[in-house]
Design an enzyme around this catalytic site. Structure first.
Site, PDB file in Angstrom:
ATOM      1  N   SER A  96      38.158  47.318  32.951  1.00 40.99           N
ATOM      2  CA  SER A  96      38.015  46.299  33.986  1.00 40.99           C
ATOM      3  C   SER A  96      38.325  44.919  33.447  1.00 40.99           C
ATOM      4  O   SER A  96      38.072  44.628  32.261  1.00 40.99           O
ATOM      5  CB  SER A  96      36.566  46.331  34.489  1.00 40.99           C
ATOM      6  OG  SER A  96      36.305  45.216  35.304  1.00 40.99           O
ATOM      7  N   TYR A 111      27.640  45.418  33.283  1.00 38.89           N
ATOM      8  CA  TYR A 111      28.766  46.238  33.736  1.00 38.89           C
ATOM      9  C   TYR A 111      29.985  46.021  32.833  1.00 38.89           C
ATOM     10  O   TYR A 111      30.569  46.970  32.291  1.00 38.89           O
ATOM     11  CB  TYR A 111      29.115  45.921  35.202  1.00 38.89           C
ATOM     12  CG  TYR A 111      30.441  46.519  35.600  1.00 38.89           C
ATOM     13  CD1 TYR A 111      30.573  47.895  35.767  1.00 38.89           C
ATOM     14  CD2 TYR A 111      31.569  45.717  35.758  1.00 38.89           C
ATOM     15  CE1 TYR A 111      31.802  48.448  36.077  1.00 38.89           C
ATOM     16  CE2 TYR A 111      32.795  46.260  36.075  1.00 38.89           C
ATOM     17  CZ  TYR A 111      32.906  47.624  36.232  1.00 38.89           C
ATOM     18  OH  TYR A 111      34.133  48.170  36.527  1.00 38.89           O
ATOM     19  N   LYS A 134      32.015  48.542  29.940  1.00 37.04           N
ATOM     20  CA  LYS A 134      33.451  48.837  29.942  1.00 37.04           C
ATOM     21  C   LYS A 134      34.090  48.471  28.609  1.00 37.04           C
ATOM     22  O   LYS A 134      34.953  49.187  28.098  1.00 37.04           O
ATOM     23  CB  LYS A 134      34.140  48.103  31.098  1.00 37.04           C
ATOM     24  CG  LYS A 134      33.801  48.685  32.471  1.00 37.04           C
ATOM     25  CD  LYS A 134      34.353  50.099  32.593  1.00 37.04           C
ATOM     26  CE  LYS A 134      33.965  50.782  33.887  1.00 37.04           C
ATOM     27  NZ  LYS A 134      34.465  52.158  33.978  1.00 37.04           N
TER      28      LYS A 134
HETATM   29  C1  WQD Z   1      36.456  38.061  44.847  1.00 37.92           C
HETATM   30  C2  WQD Z   1      36.439  36.568  45.167  1.00 37.92           C
HETATM   31  C3  WQD Z   1      34.234  35.606  45.132  1.00 37.92           C
HETATM   32  C4  WQD Z   1      32.731  37.721  48.643  1.00 37.92           C
HETATM   33  C5  WQD Z   1      34.543  42.096  40.939  1.00 37.92           C
HETATM   34  C6  WQD Z   1      33.925  42.458  39.639  1.00 37.92           C
HETATM   35  C7  WQD Z   1      34.983  42.840  38.666  1.00 37.92           C
HETATM   36  C8  WQD Z   1      35.922  43.882  39.236  1.00 37.92           C
HETATM   37  C9  WQD Z   1      36.437  43.496  40.554  1.00 37.92           C
HETATM   38  C10 WQD Z   1      35.432  46.200  38.786  1.00 37.92           C
HETATM   39  C11 WQD Z   1      35.487  35.795  44.264  1.00 37.92           C
HETATM   40  C12 WQD Z   1      34.841  35.529  46.507  1.00 37.92           C
HETATM   41  C13 WQD Z   1      33.505  37.266  47.595  1.00 37.92           C
HETATM   42  C14 WQD Z   1      32.426  36.849  49.723  1.00 37.92           C
HETATM   43  C15 WQD Z   1      33.705  35.127  48.629  1.00 37.92           C
HETATM   44  N1  WQD Z   1      35.270  45.139  39.452  1.00 37.92           N
HETATM   45  N2  WQD Z   1      33.981  35.981  47.591  1.00 37.92           N
HETATM   46  N3  WQD Z   1      32.949  35.583  49.680  1.00 37.92           N
HETATM   47  O1  WQD Z   1      33.809  39.178  41.519  1.00 37.92           O
HETATM   48  O2  WQD Z   1      36.319  38.799  41.438  1.00 37.92           O
HETATM   49  O3  WQD Z   1      35.373  40.956  40.770  1.00 37.92           O
HETATM   50  O4  WQD Z   1      35.342  43.157  41.410  1.00 37.92           O
HETATM   51  O5  WQD Z   1      35.835  46.350  37.695  1.00 37.92           O
HETATM   52  O6  WQD Z   1      34.351  43.301  37.551  1.00 37.92           O
HETATM   53  O7  WQD Z   1      33.177  41.360  39.150  1.00 37.92           O
HETATM   54  O8  WQD Z   1      35.355  40.406  43.143  1.00 37.92           O
HETATM   55  O9  WQD Z   1      35.469  40.912  45.525  1.00 37.92           O
HETATM   56  O10 WQD Z   1      33.262  40.139  44.551  1.00 37.92           O
HETATM   57  O11 WQD Z   1      35.109  38.510  44.781  1.00 37.92           O
HETATM   58  O12 WQD Z   1      34.139  33.961  48.648  1.00 37.92           O
HETATM   59  O13 WQD Z   1      31.737  37.179  50.683  1.00 37.92           O
HETATM   60  O14 WQD Z   1      35.944  36.407  46.496  1.00 37.92           O
HETATM   61  O15 WQD Z   1      33.531  34.449  44.831  1.00 37.92           O
HETATM   62  O16 WQD Z   1      36.076  34.548  44.019  1.00 37.92           O
HETATM   63  P1  WQD Z   1      35.154  39.704  41.691  1.00 37.92           P
HETATM   64  P2  WQD Z   1      34.742  40.060  44.556  1.00 37.92           P
END
Ligand code: WQD
Length: 320
Positions: free
Chosen positions: A119, A143, A147
């Site tokens: 990841s 998490y 990984k």
């Molecule tokens: C994406 C962007 C939020 C929800 C996660 C894991 C990472 C990987 C992928 C597995 C961010 C923003 C989100 C909302 C928002 N997983 N957001 N409003 O955190 O980049 O990555 O998934 O390996 O390890 O941490 O993904 O989809 O949570 O967020 O503004 O309601 O959307 O702040 O910038 P993230 P996400």
């Protein structure tokens, strides 16, 4: 001969399993059914098993011998960042313990090819917009730590007994290759936005005051079908005797901001919704995109789909 896919009825695992089946491979799926969905199995054979359970090594070994397994693609893991902070022991037990059992069974049964789901969470909070695989990893949650430890375990097995392995560091995976294999968890931005729209709520934007062009966070969104193809490229690579790399970013190389994702959702759905800007979410790097030079040059893989394809495919799979 067959390929063992752990977590093969989950969101990403089922896409890879489907592609393998379409190429005529025999697929054995190992899954504990905790989040997986049996309707995604297709023609694969399902063995219900918790990889971290007490008899897992025996059951895995038996399956490897019975079905003449030649390679393993390992998805089965816990993957919710917030939950990993609350229950770190369980994440270590499941993700590290499960992988340890898998590696023992592979070693003892001479199964020497592994594609491991890693990841971008291994990087933590990098201070560059595009991160290469050589960037120092400092995960900021259990998490991501599990990984990174997984990658170390795989590297040790490579040195100790000749395992051939590829660690794929996924960026932000979204979309659906087939509607019935869509992501049913509401845990990442795109499904969260669709769920908010369905409930008649305004999608939330976590912070609009970042040092990015529009103030919202930038991520590298990769279509799940492209990601699935990357696993097949990695498997082919493991057949080569001369291999220079074992860790690969899987992204598009292009970042999109939260506001850009929401604008694409408006275009694709035709729903003219408003958003609610909330405070920054703890632990969010302002911008994180993959440098994809290595995977393009070494595996010959690059993403074919863009953000529009991702949102369109997710939308056509969404039950509205
Ligand atoms: C994406 C962007 C939020 C929800 C996660 C894991 C990472 C990987 C992928 C597995 C961010 C923003 C989100 C909302 C928002 N997983 N957001 N409003 O955190 O980049 O990555 O998934 O390996 O390890 O941490 O993904 O989809 O949570 O967020 O503004 O309601 O959307 O702040 O910038 P993230 P996400």
């Amino acid at each position: 001969m067959s390929i063992l896919v752990t977590g093969g009825i989950g969101y990403i695992g089922s896409h890879v399993s489907r592609l393998l089946q379409l190429r005529g491979e025999d697929v054995i799926v190992i899954d504990d059914l905790s989040t997986g969905d049996g309707s995604r199995l297709g023609s694969a054979r399902l063995i219900e098993l918790d990889l971290a359970g007490p008899d897992a090594q025996d059951h895995l070994g038996k399956a490897m011998r019975q079905y003449d397994v030649t390679a393993v693609i390992h998805f089965a893991a816990r993957k919710q960042v917030g939950q990993s902070v609350e229950q770190p022991e369980w994440y270590y037990e499941q993700n590290v313990g499960g992988l340890a059992n898998l590696l023992v069974a592979m070693r003892d049964n001479k199964v020497n090819k592994l594609v491991f789901s890693s990841s971008a969470a291994t990087y933590g909070m990098p201070d560059v917009g595009q991160v290469t695989e050589d960037y120092d990893c400092h995960p900021i949650n259990p998490y991501g730590e599990t990984k990174l430890i997984g990658e170390w375990m795989v590297a040790n097995a490579t040195r100790a007994w000749g395992l051939r392995a590829a660690n794929l560091r996924y960026f932000n995976v979204a979309g659906a290759g087939w509607p019935e294999l869509a992501d049913t968890a509401v845990a990442n931005l795109v499904p969260i936005v669709f769920a908010a729209l369905k409930a008649g709520n305004k999608p939330a934007v976590f912070g609009d005051d970042y040092a990015t062009p529009d103030g919202s966070c930038i991520r590298d969104y990769v279509h799940v079908l492209d990601l699935a193809e990357a696993h097949l490229s990695a498997l082919e690579y493991l057949d080569l005797d001369e291999r220079s790399e074992s860790v690969f970013n899987v992204g598009t190389g292009k970042g999109s901001s939260v506001f850009e994702v929401l604008a694409e959702v408006r275009r694709v759905t035709g729903i003219d919704f408003e958003t609610e800007v909330l405070p920054r979410r703890a632990g969010d790097p302002p911008a994180l995109a993959a440098d994809v030079t290595r995977i393009r040059e070494t595996l010959g893989w690059s993403a074919k789909h863009d953000l529009k394809d991702i949102i369109e495919s997710a939308w056509s799979a969404a039950e509205f």
